[in-house]
Motif scaffolding. Structure first.
Motif, short mmCIF file in Angstrom:
data_model
loop_
_atom_site.label_atom_id
_atom_site.label_comp_id
_atom_site.label_asym_id
_atom_site.label_seq_id
_atom_site.Cartn_x
_atom_site.Cartn_y
_atom_site.Cartn_z
N GLU A 87 77.32 37.07 -34.99
CA GLU A 87 78.05 36.57 -36.17
C GLU A 87 79.55 36.88 -36.12
N CYS A 88 80.18 36.56 -35.01
CA CYS A 88 81.62 36.79 -34.85
C CYS A 88 82.42 35.49 -34.85
N ARG A 89 81.76 34.38 -35.17
CA ARG A 89 82.38 33.05 -35.24
C ARG A 89 83.00 32.62 -33.91
N ILE A 108 74.91 37.60 -28.61
CA ILE A 108 75.86 36.66 -29.21
C ILE A 108 75.15 35.78 -30.25
N TYR A 109 74.12 36.33 -30.84
CA TYR A 109 73.33 35.61 -31.84
C TYR A 109 74.21 35.12 -32.99
N LEU A 110 73.90 33.94 -33.51
CA LEU A 110 74.57 33.34 -34.68
C LEU A 110 76.07 33.19 -34.52
N ASN A 111 76.46 32.46 -33.51
CA ASN A 111 77.85 32.05 -33.34
C ASN A 111 77.87 30.53 -33.25
N ASP A 112 78.95 29.95 -32.77
CA ASP A 112 79.06 28.50 -32.64
C ASP A 112 79.21 28.10 -31.17
N ILE A 113 78.51 28.80 -30.32
CA ILE A 113 78.61 28.58 -28.88
C ILE A 113 77.76 27.37 -28.48
N GLN A 130 70.54 37.99 -25.93
CA GLN A 130 70.24 37.35 -27.21
C GLN A 130 71.26 36.25 -27.45
N ILE A 131 70.80 34.99 -27.34
CA ILE A 131 71.70 33.84 -27.46
C ILE A 131 71.29 32.88 -28.56
N GLY A 132 70.27 33.23 -29.33
CA GLY A 132 69.77 32.36 -30.39
C GLY A 132 70.80 32.12 -31.48
N GLY A 133 70.52 31.12 -32.31
CA GLY A 133 71.41 30.82 -33.42
C GLY A 133 72.72 30.17 -33.01
N ASN A 134 72.77 29.64 -31.80
CA ASN A 134 73.95 28.95 -31.32
C ASN A 134 73.61 27.47 -31.12
N LYS A 135 74.60 26.68 -30.77
CA LYS A 135 74.41 25.23 -30.62
C LYS A 135 74.10 24.87 -29.17
#
Length: 169
Positions: A87-89, A108-113, A130-135
């Motif tokens: 969650e670091c945008r 890097i969970y929950l970013n816009d990667i 951990q790469i989930g929650g990204n695009k």
């Protein structure tokens, strides 16, 4: 007595307290500290004082807006084994991460990667990713280079097919 503005919230207080705890650590023996938690500290940059922690192994920068931050200072933390950038945008993985050869856990969970740069797969000491929650839409076959990988999390992505090369892990 500290006077606060009328719009000061408990969230603001949490950020202030978290950052003040970090500053207190810099006045102790930072060279002996192995873990620093700057979670939700209201950061837009990585504090320059982080270089005082020469033996740092775990760094949590979760829930800070580091979208425009300069991460190059992390090059001065050669012992880093765990880096949490949840969650670091972020829109991409900071390139300095690819120099952290001792890195074992990367979050890097929950970013816009939207893409995992292939250089990440040169971090052959990675055990957890951990790469989930990204695009993300796909994973590169180069993931097979992460022969020590024990755990990968990619929930809440658009990855529906894993590369055949993952069977080598």
């Amino acid at each position: 007595l500290l006077i606060r503005p009328s719009d000061f919230t408990f969230d603001d207080l949490l950020k202030e307290n978290n950052y003040n705890e970090f500053l207190a650590l810099t006045k102790a023996r930072p060279d002996t500290i192995k873990e620093v938690n700057l979670w939700k500290s209201g950061l837009n940059e990585i504090p320059k004082e982080i270089v005082l922690f020469k033996n740092l192994e775990i760094l949590s920068l979760e829930d800070n807006d580091l979208s425009k931050a300069d991460f190059s200072i992390l090059d001065q933390l050669p012992n880093l084994k765990k880096l949490k950038l949840q969650e670091c945008r972020l829109t991409k993985i900071p390139s300095v991460v690819f120099n952290l050869s001792n890195l074992e856990e990367f979050d890097i969970y929950l970013n816009d990667i939207t893409e995992i740069q292939i250089e990440l797969f040169n971090l052959t000491n990675l055990k957890a990713l951990q790469i989930g929650g990204n695009k993300l839409k796909s994973l590169s076959p180069a993931i097979s280079k992460l022969t020590k990988l024990e755990w990968i999390e990619f929930s809440s992505t658009q990855i529906f097919k894993l590369p055949n090369e993952m069977t080598r892990l």
